[in-house]
Write a protein that holds these residues in place. Structure first.
Motif, PDB file in Angstrom:
ATOM      1  N   ASN A   1       1.083  -1.040   0.062  1.00 57.51           N
ATOM      2  CA  ASN A   1      -0.601   0.138  -0.353  1.00 57.51           C
ATOM      3  C   ASN A   1       0.591   1.047  -0.279  1.00 57.51           C
ATOM      4  OD1 ASN A   1      -2.884  -0.340   0.430  1.00 57.51           O
ATOM      5  ND2 ASN A   1      -1.897  -2.295   1.530  1.00 57.51           N
ATOM      6  N   TYR A   2       1.773   1.366   0.797  1.00 60.65           N
ATOM      7  CA  TYR A   2       2.843   2.519   1.060  1.00 60.65           C
ATOM      8  C   TYR A   2       3.982   2.826  -0.840  1.00 60.65           C
ATOM      9  CZ  TYR A   2       2.165   2.116   5.856  1.00 60.65           C
ATOM     10  OH  TYR A   2       1.873   2.085   7.241  1.00 60.65           O
ATOM     11  N   ALA A   3       3.685   1.757  -1.471  1.00 62.76           N
ATOM     12  CA  ALA A   3       4.359   1.873  -3.101  1.00 62.76           C
ATOM     13  C   ALA A   3       3.391   2.179  -3.579  1.00 62.76           C
ATOM     14  CB  ALA A   3       4.765   0.136  -3.493  1.00 62.76           C
ATOM     15  N   VAL A   4       2.764   1.674  -3.762  1.00 64.52           N
ATOM     16  CA  VAL A   4       1.248   2.702  -3.624  1.00 64.52           C
ATOM     17  C   VAL A   4       1.394   4.079  -3.853  1.00 64.52           C
ATOM     18  CG1 VAL A   4      -1.897   2.869  -5.074  1.00 64.52           C
ATOM     19  CG2 VAL A   4      -0.649   0.686  -4.646  1.00 64.52           C
ATOM     20  N   ALA A   5       1.668   4.354  -2.650  1.00 67.64           N
ATOM     21  CA  ALA A   5       1.192   5.788  -2.096  1.00 67.64           C
ATOM     22  C   ALA A   5       1.949   6.811  -3.031  1.00 67.64           C
ATOM     23  CB  ALA A   5       1.020   5.851  -0.689  1.00 67.64           C
ATOM     24  N   LEU A   6       3.271   6.261  -2.582  1.00 66.17           N
ATOM     25  CA  LEU A   6       4.845   7.018  -3.253  1.00 66.17           C
ATOM     26  C   LEU A   6       4.633   6.723  -4.746  1.00 66.17           C
ATOM     27  CD1 LEU A   6       7.440   5.227  -0.825  1.00 66.17           C
ATOM     28  CD2 LEU A   6       6.150   8.085  -0.706  1.00 66.17           C
ATOM     29  N   GLY A   7       3.843   5.923  -5.253  1.00 68.52           N
ATOM     30  CA  GLY A   7       3.826   5.963  -6.901  1.00 68.52           C
ATOM     31  C   GLY A   7       2.801   7.156  -7.483  1.00 68.52           C
ATOM     32  N   SER A   8       2.094   7.373  -6.382  1.00 65.18           N
ATOM     33  CA  SER A   8       0.975   8.256  -6.622  1.00 65.18           C
ATOM     34  C   SER A   8       0.744   9.506  -7.868  1.00 65.18           C
ATOM     35  CB  SER A   8      -0.222   7.945  -5.967  1.00 65.18           C
ATOM     36  OG  SER A   8       0.758   8.927  -4.839  1.00 65.18           O
ATOM     37  N   ALA A   9       0.277   9.944  -9.073  1.00 66.47           N
ATOM     38  CA  ALA A   9       0.311  10.831  -9.139  1.00 66.47           C
ATOM     39  C   ALA A   9      -0.018  12.571  -7.581  1.00 66.47           C
ATOM     40  CB  ALA A   9      -0.913  11.687 -10.293  1.00 66.47           C
ATOM     41  N   GLU A  10      -0.124  12.283  -6.627  1.00 67.76           N
ATOM     42  CA  GLU A  10       0.099  12.970  -5.328  1.00 67.76           C
ATOM     43  C   GLU A  10       0.555  13.586  -4.977  1.00 67.76           C
ATOM     44  OE1 GLU A  10      -3.981  11.651  -6.134  1.00 67.76           O
ATOM     45  OE2 GLU A  10      -2.694  10.318  -5.389  1.00 67.76           O
ATOM     46  N   MET A  11       1.932  12.377  -5.425  1.00 70.13           N
ATOM     47  CA  MET A  11       3.491  12.961  -4.581  1.00 70.13           C
ATOM     48  C   MET A  11       4.268  13.980  -5.205  1.00 70.13           C
ATOM     49  SD  MET A  11       4.293  10.745  -2.700  1.00 70.13           S
ATOM     50  CE  MET A  11       6.075  11.033  -2.648  1.00 70.13           C
ATOM     51  N   PHE A  12       3.073  14.616  -5.994  1.00 72.26           N
ATOM     52  CA  PHE A  12       3.919  16.035  -7.222  1.00 72.26           C
ATOM     53  C   PHE A  12       3.351  17.133  -6.901  1.00 72.26           C
ATOM     54  CE2 PHE A  12       4.482  12.366  -9.866  1.00 72.26           C
ATOM     55  CZ  PHE A  12       5.543  12.873 -10.966  1.00 72.26           C
ATOM     56  N   ASP A  13       1.754  16.917  -5.377  1.00 70.16           N
ATOM     57  CA  ASP A  13       1.598  18.756  -4.704  1.00 70.16           C
ATOM     58  C   ASP A  13       1.971  18.586  -3.776  1.00 70.16           C
ATOM     59  OD1 ASP A  13      -0.397  19.312  -2.940  1.00 70.16           O
ATOM     60  OD2 ASP A  13      -0.975  20.037  -4.785  1.00 70.16           O
ATOM     61  N   LYS A  14       3.056  19.758  -3.991  1.00 69.51           N
ATOM     62  CA  LYS A  14       3.628  19.717  -2.413  1.00 69.51           C
ATOM     63  C   LYS A  14       2.708  19.549  -0.822  1.00 69.51           C
ATOM     64  CE  LYS A  14       6.669  21.184   1.426  1.00 69.51           C
ATOM     65  NZ  LYS A  14       7.734  20.103   1.509  1.00 69.51           N
ATOM     66  N   ALA A  15       1.882  20.035  -0.387  1.00 66.49           N
ATOM     67  CA  ALA A  15       0.951  19.478   0.410  1.00 66.49           C
ATOM     68  C   ALA A  15       0.906  17.719   0.745  1.00 66.49           C
ATOM     69  CB  ALA A  15       0.044  20.131   0.503  1.00 66.49           C
TER      70      ALA A  15
ATOM     71  N   ASP B   1       4.558  23.608 -11.485  1.00 69.67           N
ATOM     72  CA  ASP B   1       3.811  23.724  -9.850  1.00 69.67           C
ATOM     73  C   ASP B   1       3.501  22.172 -10.004  1.00 69.67           C
ATOM     74  OD1 ASP B   1       1.901  23.804 -12.165  1.00 69.67           O
ATOM     75  OD2 ASP B   1       0.284  24.988 -10.642  1.00 69.67           O
ATOM     76  N   GLY B   2       4.100  21.228 -10.888  1.00 69.25           N
ATOM     77  CA  GLY B   2       3.695  19.872 -10.892  1.00 69.25           C
ATOM     78  C   GLY B   2       2.406  20.090 -11.958  1.00 69.25           C
ATOM     79  N   THR B   3       1.139  20.607 -12.069  1.00 67.52           N
ATOM     80  CA  THR B   3       0.232  20.618 -12.430  1.00 67.52           C
ATOM     81  C   THR B   3       0.461  20.142 -14.124  1.00 67.52           C
ATOM     82  OG1 THR B   3      -0.149  22.620 -12.833  1.00 67.52           O
ATOM     83  CG2 THR B   3      -0.679  21.787 -10.600  1.00 67.52           C
ATOM     84  N   ALA B   4      -0.472  19.357 -14.758  1.00 66.46           N
ATOM     85  CA  ALA B   4      -0.889  19.013 -16.492  1.00 66.46           C
ATOM     86  C   ALA B   4      -1.092  20.606 -16.731  1.00 66.46           C
ATOM     87  CB  ALA B   4      -1.883  18.272 -16.278  1.00 66.46           C
ATOM     88  N   PRO B   5      -0.673  20.364 -18.180  1.00 70.56           N
ATOM     89  CA  PRO B   5      -1.396  21.981 -18.681  1.00 70.56           C
ATOM     90  C   PRO B   5      -2.677  21.547 -19.023  1.00 70.56           C
ATOM     91  CG  PRO B   5       0.871  20.950 -20.340  1.00 70.56           C
ATOM     92  CD  PRO B   5      -0.053  19.726 -19.166  1.00 70.56           C
ATOM     93  N   VAL B   6      -3.298  22.526 -19.314  1.00 69.42           N
ATOM     94  CA  VAL B   6      -4.649  22.413 -19.616  1.00 69.42           C
ATOM     95  C   VAL B   6      -4.859  21.439 -21.561  1.00 69.42           C
ATOM     96  CG1 VAL B   6      -6.974  23.534 -20.597  1.00 69.42           C
ATOM     97  CG2 VAL B   6      -5.307  24.667 -19.097  1.00 69.42           C
ATOM     98  N   GLY B   7      -6.259  21.233 -20.949  1.00 62.57           N
ATOM     99  CA  GLY B   7      -5.976  19.813 -22.418  1.00 62.57           C
ATOM    100  C   GLY B   7      -5.310  18.163 -21.821  1.00 62.57           C
ATOM    101  N   PHE B   8      -4.778  19.013 -20.912  1.00 60.36           N
ATOM    102  CA  PHE B   8      -3.787  16.989 -20.252  1.00 60.36           C
ATOM    103  C   PHE B   8      -4.241  16.699 -19.363  1.00 60.36           C
ATOM    104  CE2 PHE B   8      -1.309  19.130 -24.145  1.00 60.36           C
ATOM    105  CZ  PHE B   8      -1.158  18.533 -24.999  1.00 60.36           C
ATOM    106  N   THR B   9      -4.034  15.513 -19.043  1.00 65.73           N
ATOM    107  CA  THR B   9      -4.291  14.329 -17.883  1.00 65.73           C
ATOM    108  C   THR B   9      -3.033  14.057 -17.191  1.00 65.73           C
ATOM    109  OG1 THR B   9      -6.758  14.168 -18.006  1.00 65.73           O
ATOM    110  CG2 THR B   9      -5.346  13.026 -16.594  1.00 65.73           C
ATOM    111  N   PHE B  10      -2.220  14.043 -16.725  1.00 70.44           N
ATOM    112  CA  PHE B  10      -1.679  13.822 -15.726  1.00 70.44           C
ATOM    113  C   PHE B  10      -1.778  12.147 -15.153  1.00 70.44           C
ATOM    114  CE2 PHE B  10       1.983  12.388 -12.039  1.00 70.44           C
ATOM    115  CZ  PHE B  10       3.429  12.595 -13.308  1.00 70.44           C
TER     116      PHE B  10
END
Length: 288
Positions: A128-142, A181-190
């Protein structure tokens, strides 16, 4: 953990091998890869064209370097050759099928928590920790800070935080086609997603349990005209866990490529299909 408890749970059968790695969750990003060597921290397979390959290599180098630094700091990790642990020569191979035992009793935010204080619980936690550390959420500081607080041992949190804050830089984001800031450009999904395929205990020593998690993962930008298309990959994450305050927590984390199966030459889906699948299919709570 008391010495008595340690003897009880360590006496349970389970495979053992020497821990061969020295990086962290790897962010070949992953998803959930913390940087480590020059492969994608999260094991994504590079796309089959020169531009994508160059992007993947750059990402892997950054992420793996960060993971390596995390493991070097603090001296908290125990060398894989340290005495006290069993190895594969003295332990049998465990079944790969799930046991059916309930993995957890609760959650810490969105991450499973309350794992059993035994080898099975350690494997469930590592997956479960591997999933969390590899998630897209890791690209947001908070969100990254919240993940680290939930799954990293208190004595190791600041080391991980410092290393990853450096790794998740504007330059790293640019290599993935993201904004500063680690977010995807408009029109794209990271997309950054890690899926555990199996787990095994490789060492039990000095009150810590080391678990290998074999994973497959996805990473890239889905969208019309993306120059950083979503690619897949296979990798193995090695996590050293410690029983802290009633649950398993990560002390060190590393990653390496493979084992990878032969490419089945499946037809690649469109960017729209990939984005729809990732947004439409939820994840799981994993258990050994």
């Amino acid at each position: 953990m008391s010495h008595g408890d340690e003897r009880d749970y360590r006496s349970e059968p389970g495979p053992r091998t020497e821990d061969p790695y020295s990086t962290i969750g790897g962010t070949r990003q992953t998803r959930t890869r913390l940087p480590g060597d020059d492969n994608d921290g999260y094991g994504r397979r590079p796309v089959r064209n020169t531009r994508s390959l160059a992007m993947v290599v750059g990402v892997v180098v950054l992420l793996i370097a960060a993971i390596a630094l995390a493991n070097l700091g603090g001296g908290e990790g125990k060398g894989s050759g340290a005495g006290g642990g069993k190895d594969s020569a003295t332990a049998g191979t465990g079944p790969t099928a799930a046991t059916g035992t309930k993995p957890v009793q609760g959650k810490n935010g969105t991450i499973a928590a309350g794992f059993a204080h035994d080898e099975q619980g350690a494997q469930s936690a590592a997956a479960n920790y591997a999933v969390a550390l590899g998630s897209a959420e890791m690209f947001d500081k908070a969100q990254r800070d919240a993940i680290l607080d939930a799954i990293i041992a208190p004595a190791s949190v600041e080391r991980f935080r410092t290393t990853l804050d450096t790794a998740y830089s504007p330059g790293f984001f640019a290599n993935l086609g993201l904004k500063d800031d680690g977010t995807a450009p408009v029109g794209f999904t990271f997309i950054s997603r890690t899926t555990p395929v199996g787990t095994k205990v490789v060492k039990v020593a000095d009150g810590r349990t080391t678990v290998d998690v074999w994973c497959t993962g996805l990473i890239g930008l889905a969208g019309e005209g993306s120059t950083k298309p979503v690619t897949d990959g296979w990798f193995t994450i090695t996590t050293e866990l410690e029983w802290v305050e009633g649950d398993w927590k990560i002390v060190t984390h590393s990653q390496k490529d493979g084992p990878a199966p032969v490419d089945g030459d499946s037809r690649a889906s469109s960017a729209e299909e990939i984005a729809g699948a990732v947004n439409g299919f939820g994840g799981f709570t994993y258990a050994r």
